[in-house]
Scaffold this active site. Structure first.
Site, PDB file in Angstrom:
ATOM      1  N   SER A   1     -29.948 -17.736 -37.834  1.00 59.23           N
ATOM      2  CA  SER A   1     -29.736 -18.411 -39.124  1.00 59.23           C
ATOM      3  C   SER A   1     -29.516 -17.402 -40.250  1.00 59.23           C
ATOM      4  CB  SER A   1     -30.955 -19.276 -39.455  1.00 59.23           C
ATOM      5  OG  SER A   1     -30.847 -19.738 -40.776  1.00 59.23           O
TER       6      SER A   1
ATOM      7  N   SER B   1     -29.917 -18.369 -43.313  1.00 58.38           N
ATOM      8  CA  SER B   1     -30.637 -18.921 -44.469  1.00 58.38           C
ATOM      9  C   SER B   1     -31.685 -17.977 -45.058  1.00 58.38           C
ATOM     10  CB  SER B   1     -31.274 -20.261 -44.091  1.00 58.38           C
ATOM     11  OG  SER B   1     -30.257 -21.216 -43.891  1.00 58.38           O
TER      12      SER B   1
ATOM     13  N   LYS C   1     -32.705 -32.827 -37.760  1.00 57.94           N
ATOM     14  CA  LYS C   1     -32.323 -33.468 -39.028  1.00 57.94           C
ATOM     15  C   LYS C   1     -32.694 -34.949 -39.093  1.00 57.94           C
ATOM     16  CE  LYS C   1     -28.845 -30.092 -40.307  1.00 57.94           C
ATOM     17  NZ  LYS C   1     -27.463 -29.827 -40.711  1.00 57.94           N
TER      18      LYS C   1
ATOM     19  N   ASN D   1     -31.425 -32.386 -44.373  1.00 58.26           N
ATOM     20  CA  ASN D   1     -31.472 -30.935 -44.148  1.00 58.26           C
ATOM     21  C   ASN D   1     -32.397 -30.250 -45.151  1.00 58.26           C
ATOM     22  OD1 ASN D   1     -29.623 -31.297 -46.318  1.00 58.26           O
ATOM     23  ND2 ASN D   1     -28.959 -29.184 -46.036  1.00 58.26           N
TER      24      ASN D   1
ATOM     25  N   ASP E   1     -25.676 -31.351 -46.939  1.00 57.57           N
ATOM     26  CA  ASP E   1     -24.580 -30.891 -46.074  1.00 57.57           C
ATOM     27  C   ASP E   1     -23.227 -31.449 -46.539  1.00 57.57           C
ATOM     28  OD1 ASP E   1     -26.158 -29.371 -44.352  1.00 57.57           O
ATOM     29  OD2 ASP E   1     -26.552 -31.058 -43.024  1.00 57.57           O
TER      30      ASP E   1
ATOM     31  N   ALA F   1     -18.266 -35.701 -32.965  1.00 56.02           N
ATOM     32  CA  ALA F   1     -18.946 -36.885 -33.499  1.00 56.02           C
ATOM     33  C   ALA F   1     -20.458 -36.730 -33.384  1.00 56.02           C
ATOM     34  CB  ALA F   1     -18.476 -38.130 -32.750  1.00 56.02           C
ATOM     35  N   GLY F   2     -20.955 -35.503 -33.399  1.00 47.71           N
ATOM     36  CA  GLY F   2     -22.388 -35.247 -33.260  1.00 47.71           C
ATOM     37  C   GLY F   2     -23.083 -35.198 -34.608  1.00 47.71           C
ATOM     38  N   GLY F   3     -24.199 -34.490 -34.618  1.00 45.68           N
ATOM     39  CA  GLY F   3     -25.024 -34.441 -35.821  1.00 45.68           C
ATOM     40  C   GLY F   3     -24.303 -33.846 -37.019  1.00 45.68           C
TER      41      GLY F   3
HETATM   42  P1  ATR Z   1     -24.085 -30.872 -33.736  1.00 46.48           P
HETATM   43  O1  ATR Z   1     -25.362 -31.345 -34.343  1.00 46.48           O
HETATM   44  O2  ATR Z   1     -23.842 -29.401 -33.888  1.00 46.48           O
HETATM   45  O3  ATR Z   1     -22.907 -31.694 -34.129  1.00 46.48           O
HETATM   46  P2  ATR Z   1     -24.231 -32.301 -31.236  1.00 46.48           P
HETATM   47  O4  ATR Z   1     -24.824 -33.460 -31.952  1.00 46.48           O
HETATM   48  O5  ATR Z   1     -24.771 -31.905 -29.916  1.00 46.48           O
HETATM   49  O6  ATR Z   1     -24.303 -31.007 -32.134  1.00 46.48           O
HETATM   50  O7  ATR Z   1     -22.660 -32.544 -31.108  1.00 46.48           O
HETATM   51  C1  ATR Z   1     -21.816 -31.630 -30.497  1.00 46.48           C
HETATM   52  C2  ATR Z   1     -20.384 -32.114 -30.630  1.00 46.48           C
HETATM   53  O8  ATR Z   1     -19.523 -31.152 -29.982  1.00 46.48           O
HETATM   54  C3  ATR Z   1     -20.119 -33.435 -29.943  1.00 46.48           C
HETATM   55  O9  ATR Z   1     -19.079 -34.114 -30.617  1.00 46.48           O
HETATM   56  C4  ATR Z   1     -19.658 -32.973 -28.546  1.00 46.48           C
HETATM   57  O10 ATR Z   1     -18.885 -33.912 -27.840  1.00 46.48           O
HETATM   58  P3  ATR Z   1     -19.597 -35.032 -26.911  1.00 46.48           P
HETATM   59  O11 ATR Z   1     -20.060 -36.113 -27.856  1.00 46.48           O
HETATM   60  O12 ATR Z   1     -18.540 -35.489 -25.973  1.00 46.48           O
HETATM   61  O13 ATR Z   1     -20.752 -34.340 -26.227  1.00 46.48           O
HETATM   62  C5  ATR Z   1     -18.811 -31.793 -28.923  1.00 46.48           C
HETATM   63  N1  ATR Z   1     -18.639 -30.880 -27.800  1.00 46.48           N
HETATM   64  C6  ATR Z   1     -19.564 -30.041 -27.266  1.00 46.48           C
HETATM   65  N2  ATR Z   1     -19.035 -29.353 -26.241  1.00 46.48           N
HETATM   66  C7  ATR Z   1     -17.733 -29.765 -26.105  1.00 46.48           C
HETATM   67  C8  ATR Z   1     -16.654 -29.428 -25.222  1.00 46.48           C
HETATM   68  N3  ATR Z   1     -16.804 -28.516 -24.241  1.00 46.48           N
HETATM   69  N4  ATR Z   1     -15.467 -30.052 -25.395  1.00 46.48           N
HETATM   70  C9  ATR Z   1     -15.293 -30.971 -26.361  1.00 46.48           C
HETATM   71  N5  ATR Z   1     -16.282 -31.337 -27.242  1.00 46.48           N
HETATM   72  C10 ATR Z   1     -17.485 -30.738 -27.108  1.00 46.48           C
END
Ligand code: ATR
Length: 301
Positions: A27, A29, A78, A99, A115, A140-142
């Site tokens: 980090s 930060s 988060k 955050n 964020d 589409a993750g966090g």
């Molecule tokens: P963060 O909080 O950093 O967003 P996360 O919630 O684990 O972490 O989300 C990771 C994102 O990266 C997701 O959109 C994930 O896709 P999936 O929903 O299909 O898991 C994407 N991601 C991670 N590895 C990937 C890969 N090898 N190819 C394509 N997308 C990937």
């Protein structure tokens, strides 16, 4: 005023701030906030604590008991940070995540999310406005949700979310629609990373955002290839990841001739805006940016 290399000594009056995450070893930060405390003459120190999910609430309540000012929270805490708070600001409620936590004098824990606004401020300073622009976000993750909300609130004409697991893109769009209601109508679309779908979508995009975790680990592939980036000619490519070297995505985008922006501006601004909760003012952005740059140069990659 203390300078960065000779901060005031730690005394019984020195206050504590921290970032809690897992992992947190890389980090930037602590470098940003400690430089800012020294530059502003604030008698505080900022630490990074690796905290596993099962210990998160205990850690937060322990820091509160120690009289800490507040904490930043990063992956994977988060959503848990929002849940532990007694009061959540609108940004944290809408994002479903916090955050920033602040330990108020009356014993309550306050949650904020800087964020999304940090992302927008970083674009402002790069001279980029999202109003009327069509945004294609991969991931589409966090990390994606606060940024997606910010894009919609800045009046982006469209926000298309493309994800390896299309169901998660659909779920994110359902959450955004639930938060924004009619304001989101007609602007949202969920996509897969299927090459055919991408080939149709990319020429329509003005802004590409990498919100996946691809680029964090050495050897990760880019979420979009050079050829795919070329389809989005004249687009701006933004990565939410910050690193010393350009990420695989920004390298692909630059090779395709796109303008690129990395995640360091967003990181600096979310930090500076955290100070509004803790000190009722924005942190010194230039000091934080310089400290982050120095830290990235020293940090082994
Ligand atoms: P963060 O909080 O950093 O967003 P996360 O919630 O684990 O972490 O989300 C990771 C994102 O990266 C997701 O959109 C994930 O896709 P999936 O929903 O299909 O898991 C994407 N991601 C991670 N590895 C990937 C890969 N090898 N190819 C394509 N997308 C990937």
């Amino acid at each position: 005023m203390a300078d960065r290399d000779h901060p005031a000594p730690i005394t019984p009056a020195t206050k504590l701030c921290a970032v809690l995450g897992a992992p947190v070893a890389h980090s930037g930060s602590p470098a940003m906030h400690n430089a800012a405390f020294a530059a502003e003459g604030i008698d505080a120190r900022y630490f990074a604590f690796h905290v596993e999910p099962e210990a998160f609430e205990t850690a937060v309540r322990g820091l509160q008991a120690l009289g800490a000012i507040g904490v930043n929270v990063t992956v994977p805490h988060k959503a848990a940070a929002l849940a532990v708070a007694d009061v959540a600001g609108k940004r944290a409620q809408e994002a479903g995540a916090a955050n920033v936590l602040t330990f108020a004098a009356d014993g309550r824990i306050l949650a904020d999310n800087t964020d999304g606004i940090g992302f927008i401020r970083s674009l402002d300073e790069a001279g980029i406005a999202l109003r009327g622009r069509r945004v294609l976000m991969v991931g589409a993750g966090g990390a994606a949700r606060a940024v997606a909300l910010a894009c919609l609130e800045e009046d982006a004409a469209a926000l298309w979310v493309a994800n390896r697991t299309p169901g998660k893109a659909e779920a994110l769009i359902a959450q955004l629609t639930a938060v924004l209601g009619d304001a989101a109508a007609g602007r949202l679309r969920a996509l897969s990373l299927d090459p055919g779908e991408m080939t149709e979508a990319l020429p329509q995009a003005d802004v590409l955002i990498n919100a996946t975790s691809l680029g964090l680990k050495p050897g990760d592939p880019s979420p979009l290839s050079v050829e795919q980036c070329r389809l989005a000619q004249d687009a701006v490519a933004i990565d939410l990841i910050y690193a010393r070297e350009p990420t695989v995505f920004l390298k692909a985008a630059a090779a395709a001739g796109l303008t690129t922006i990395d995640g360091s501006g967003m990181l600096v601004w979310q930090a500076a805006l955290s100070w509004q909760n803790w000190f009722n003012r924005t942190g010194p952005v230039a000091v934080m940016r310089a400290a982050l740059r120095n830290w990235l140069e020293r940090e082994p990659s």
